[in-house]
Every structure is written in C-alpha cells, then in structure tokens.
Write a protein that holds these residues in place. Structure first.
Motif: not given
Ligand code: GTP
Length: 597
Positions: A364-373, A514-519, A581-593
């Motif tokens: 199971x992977x967390x993919x961070x935001x794709x970036x160009x060079x 921020x709105x998306x992460x809130x959800x 830290x003290x917060x749990x972030x779901x895996x899909x949040x990284x891409x969906x946000x």
C-alpha cells in the motif's frame, strides 16, 4: 534473406482505432500462429497492458507472406506504444522500419494521436499506406475520412485500403499493399555490423532480451558485440526472431529484425536507440540522434505501513532493472518517513508503476504530489534542477524560477470547444492556433507541463464527454511567478503536500486544498487547524471540529455484534491511515487534496 524480399513496418493509429486487432488479423492470415493458439491482442503481453487496453513496450513479430506475385516475403511488424508518455520509444521504433500503415477508424476520423504518430512516421521518412478501419460499422464514412486524411495530414488517400479488422474484410489487401507499396530495406552485408537497439526487456529464463534491427553486416551467435553509447561488451548467446514466440535462427542479416541475448544482467545496461556493433572491426559511425529517455514527472512513493519499506525497496529495484526510464532514489520525509523519490516519463507511466507495486508486490503506497523539474536560478548565479518542492531554497536566495512548457494539440467537436478553451485558459495556457479539421476544432496551446501532469487529461475527457483527443510535446523552459505552498495540519507542515504554484493562483489553490483536506481527514478528539502557507504567511485556513461522541454510542449499547462490526470497520479503515504527530491522515487524501475541480 534477400533485401528485396523483406518489408519492415509499423502501424500508427490513435488509441482504440484498431491497431492491435489489425495486427492480430495479419498474424492469423499469414498463419504465423495456429488458430487454436490465437488469443486476442497477442502483442500486448503484460496483464496490466491488457487490462488497460494499452500497449506499453514496443513489440515485434515476423510474418511470412506469399504474395500474388508468387514470391514469399518476410514482413516484420513492429508494434509501437500508443501513448504520449512513450513518445521517445515510438520515435525510435519508427526509425527501425521503412513504412507505416496509418490506421484510422472510419467512424471517428483523424484524432490528435493519429496526427502525432503520423508526423513521427513522416519524420522517419516512411512510406505510408492509409488504412480505413471499421468499415463494418454503420457510422463509418470512409469517403469523408479519406478527404480528411488528405486535407489534414496532406498525404494521398486515394489508394487507402478499406477494411474491417474485426470481420477480416479487406485485410488481405493490406498484406498485398505492404509488399507492393512499402520499400524494401537497404543495407550492406559485407559492411561492419551496425544494428539499432530498438527495445529490451527482462525475461525470467533468458535474462535481458534485446530487440534489434540490423542495418549493415550480419549478427551471429558467438559474436562479441559492443554497445556504442554505454561501451558494454557482450558475447552473443542467441539470435532469433519472433513468430510471435521466440524462435532461434543462425543469423540476422541486413534489413532484418529479431532479438539477441548476451548475458546482459539488467535492462538498464541497454539503451533504446543505441548502436550495436562488433568489438573487433566494428563500425565507428553510430546511428544519429541517440538520446536516453529522461523522466519528466517526479513523485514520492512511501509505504503506508513503514514496516514495508524494505519490501518497497526490493520491488522498486526489480522494476527498475526492467525499465531504464524509471528512476528512483531514497527520500526521507518528516511526515512520511522513509520512501523513494521516483521519476517517470509521464503520468501514465507513474500510474502503471504504482499499480504494479500495489498489485504485484502487495504494497500500500502513499503517492505525493507529482512534480515536474523546475529550474531554480539562485542569486549567486547557480541553477538548481529541482525535482521536489520540498527542496525549494529560501526565497531570499532565489532569483527566478523556470518551469517546463509543452505544446498541446487538442481535437474536439465544436460544441465542446468553449469548455476546452476555458480549461486551457484556467491552466495558464497561451493559445497558439485554432483551426478546423472537418467539423472539429484543432486547438494548439502552449501550457505549463505542471498544469497538465496531474489531472488535465481527465478534465479534458470530462468537459468534452470523452470526445476530445490530446497529444503533447515538450518545448522548453520559461520563467513564471512560481512559489512553494506548504500545508500545515495541526500546525505541523506536511511536506508531502507541498507544491509549487503560480503566485496568482496560490490563494485559490490553498483554499481548495484546505477544504478538501477538511473533508478527507476524519474528526479527532481535538480540534485540527488546516492551513496553507507561502513562506511564513498563511493564505487559507479550515478547521476540523473535535469529535465528541464515541462512534459506538449510537448503537444504543444493545447489539454487541453490531458494535463489534463497527469497531472492526474502524480498524480496517485505520490501516490505510498515516499518523502525523497526533493526526491521522488517510492514504487517499494525498492525491485527492491536489485535484483541482
Ligand atoms: P490500443 O492498443 O489501446 O492503442 O488500441 P488499438 O488501436 O490497438 O485498438 P484495438 O485493436 O484494441 O481496438 C479497439 C476496439 O475497436 C476494440 O474493441 C476492437 O474490438 C474494436 N475494433 C477494432 N477493429 C474493428 C473493426 O474493424 N470493426 C469494429 N466494429 N470494431 C473494431
């Protein structure tokens, strides 16, 4: 084989216009495969390709065809990848053959990739035979499409072959056209060996298999070969052809295509486009235009469960052995721990690799935001090639930032043109051209690659109800007002969510994230502020309110199994969460946000 009896060709087409179906028919008609062994889309070998219906690696097959003139010809069909991410591989494989069948779906007409691919064939000086496919469909309009090919592409379509690859109608005419209309290869048998490395892959039994096109000379078992770009020396163990299974033969002469194996350990040691010669008495003139394919999109891959880091390392290593255009290096993120920064040819390539890591290796992977060079020019005059927004130097040190730009060609029915223009405009595009291809508009835009890599293609499909087609090429770097935006969750910066944005869009982007992460982030027992910031300045903010009640409270204490189920469900949900830290972030949040709808 005598040169006059050889024809080497590729099939160029827009996705879904029937390239694979036609290839299957050609194989069947030349009885290269017994009927009982015929399975659909024989040339697409990997499962994932089959599922997604895309062809990733170039592939080849040797057909024997006895033509109407009574002579038997060797036809080498090379299958090229159909997606923009693999444009470099397409252009190399085109240079390995002399002609192309241009397949156009007669019910759809010319599309963006038809153009991109046929232009590459023309650049490689191919003789081109237009083929109008799917004439069995009631919606087929071969006459109109013929005209379109002449108007838009500028090649004579009066001799276009009308076929249905599905029913087989007209397919024998295609074979005849290959023999009569495509040129035979040229080459000299007595010259030093000169062969093009067209493709290579790893085979569990044979090791690295190299697909070659011999230009001059003869390639035989026992030859000691040299790869001119890498300098590698290898003794040739096997030489053979694909029919379409591998079949050993004694030698490959000029004009022929086939494979070699030579105890090459990794695919990385072979470069698509390299020139192969013999160690002794070899040629000193490599084929022109060799360049290694370069990753253009980067992202971080982190295991959801940090205990899987070693598994991920092994899996990435295995995949890299087989894919020289996929790069990776270890990365540590304050938020995500140990992982890898990986480079890809484009988004599809990224998705394919990510899918394989998850499915074939079960990680199971967390993919961070794709970036160009980005090219970051510092005040001291140096330039930094930045693959990761987390590496952005302090703004006071930065003179300017340049980003890669592309030229995008989009074909779209008139009724959706307005929405497509708006989408390009929203993505900081500059319109270069707007013309018509029949009833469809052809728009050409100069766009930042960063605005395209993420979800541009999905958005384009959605605003055009699937009718728009798209193709792009890189055009270079240009300066713009680009800044790094950070996201703070519960006052802690989450580096995996850092992105480069255009100054004028930062507030809007920050607000949406921020709105998306809130959800996306579930409530906790305490209040969680979510902020977007540039430098030290907060530009957007949301708050997730504290969770008050126990989730099981609403079960009225009664049903114990129900309560159990709910707790189990919570636990299962947790597996795909990551602790910050003290917060749990779901895996899909990284891409969906990061999606911008
Ligand atoms: P990629 O490999 O994804 O680039 O696609 P492709 O161009 O190879 O197309 P493919 O051969 O997979 O065909 C796409 C679809 O069109 C499939 O569902 C085929 O069954 C269908 N198809 C292909 N040829 C014909 C034809 O002559 N008539 C009809 N009606 N359908 C066809």
């Amino acid at each position: 084989t005598e040169l006059a009896k050889i024809r080497n060709f590729s099939i160029v087409a827009h996705i879904d216009h029937g390239k694979s179906t036609l290839a299957d028919r050609l194989i069947q008609l030349t009885s290269t495969v017994a009927d009982r062994d015929m399975k659909e889309q024989l040339l697409d070998s990997m499962d994932i390709e089959r599922e997604r219906g895309i062809t990733i690696k170039a592939n080849t097959v040797r057909l024997e065809y006895t033509a109407k003139d009574g002579e038997t010809y060797i036809l080498n069909l090379i299958d090229t990848p159909g997606h923009v991410d693999f444009a470099y591989e397409v252009s190399r494989s085109m240079r390995a053959v002399e002609g192309s069948l241009l397949v156009v779906d007669a019910s759809q007409g010319v599309e963006a990739q038809t153009l991109a691919n046929v232009y590459q064939a023309m650049e490689a000086d191919h003789e081109i035979v237009p083929v109008l496919n799917k004439v069995d469909l009631p919606a087929a309009e071969p006459a109109r499409v013929r005209e379109q090919i002449e108007d838009v592409i500028g090649i004579d379509a009066s001799d276009a072959v009308e076929i249905s690859a599905k029913t087989g109608i007209g397919v024998p005419d295609v074979l005849e056209a290959i023999v009569t209309r495509l040129p035979a290869p040229k080459g000299e048998r007595d010259a030093p060996l000169k062969a093009m490395l067209v493709d290579s892959w790893y085979d569990a039994y044979l090791g690295v298999v190299v697909l070659v096109r011999v230009i001059d000379g003869v390639l035989k078992k026992g030859d000691k070969i040299k790869m001119m770009a890498t300098g590698g020396l290898y003794p040739v163990e096997r030489v053979g052809v694909f029919r379409p299974g591998m079949q050993p033969i004694n030698e490959l002469g000029p004009g022929e295509m086939g494979f070699l194996t030579a105890s090459i350990k990794q695919v990385r040691d072979t470069r698509v486009g390299d020139t192969i010669t013999t160690e002794k008495k070899g040629t000193d003139k490599p084929l022109p235009g060799f360049k290694p394919s370069q990753p253009v999109v980067f992202c971080g891959l982190f295991p959801v469960d940090s205990a899987e880091f070693e598994d991920l390392r092994d899996a990435i290593e295995k995949l890299s052995l087989n894919d020289a255009s996929f790069s990776s290096e270890m990365e540590t993120s304050a938020a995500l721990g140990f992982g890898f920064r990986c480079g890809f040819l484009g988004l599809l390539h990224l998705e394919v690799i990510r899918d394989r890591l998850e499915r074939e290796y079960g990680i199971d992977l967390i993919t961070t935001a794709p970036s160009v060079i980005y090219h970051v020019y510092l005040r001291d005059g140096t330039m930094l090639e930045m693959h990761n927004p987390a590496d952005m130097p302090d703004v006071v040190k930065v003179d300017r930032v340049e980003e890669p730009r592309i030229k995008a060609t989009i074909l779209v029915p008139d009724e959706f043109l307005g929405d497509v223009l708006k989408l390009c405009q929203d993505r900081r595009g500059m319109q270069l051209d707007l013309t018509y291809v029949g009833t469809r508009a052809m728009v050409v835009y100069d766009l930042p690659l960063s605005e395209v890599v993420f979800d541009f293609y999905d958005r384009l499909k959605s605003v055009s109800k699937g009718y728009a087609s798209f193709d792009y090429e890189m055009i270079g770097y240009a300066e713009d007002q680009l800044v790094k935006m950070q996201v703070l969750v519960n006052e802690e910066p989450v580096d995996a969510l850092s992105i480069m944005v255009h100054r004028s869009r930062a507030e809007a982007r920050g607000r949406v994230m921020c709105e998306k992460l809130k959800e996306l982030i579930p409530q906790h027992l305490f209040k969680i502020p979510i902020q977007a910031a540039i430098g030290g300045r907060v530009i957007a903010r949301e708050t997730i309110s504290a969770l008050r009640k126990d989730v099981t409270a609403k079960c009225y204490g009664g049903d114990a199994t129900r309560k159990r189920k709910l707790l189990d469900k919570q636990k299962a949900g947790k597996k795909k969460m990551r602790q910050f830290g003290r917060v749990e972030i779901p895996q899909e949040a990284f891409i969906n946000a990061l999606k911008m709808d």
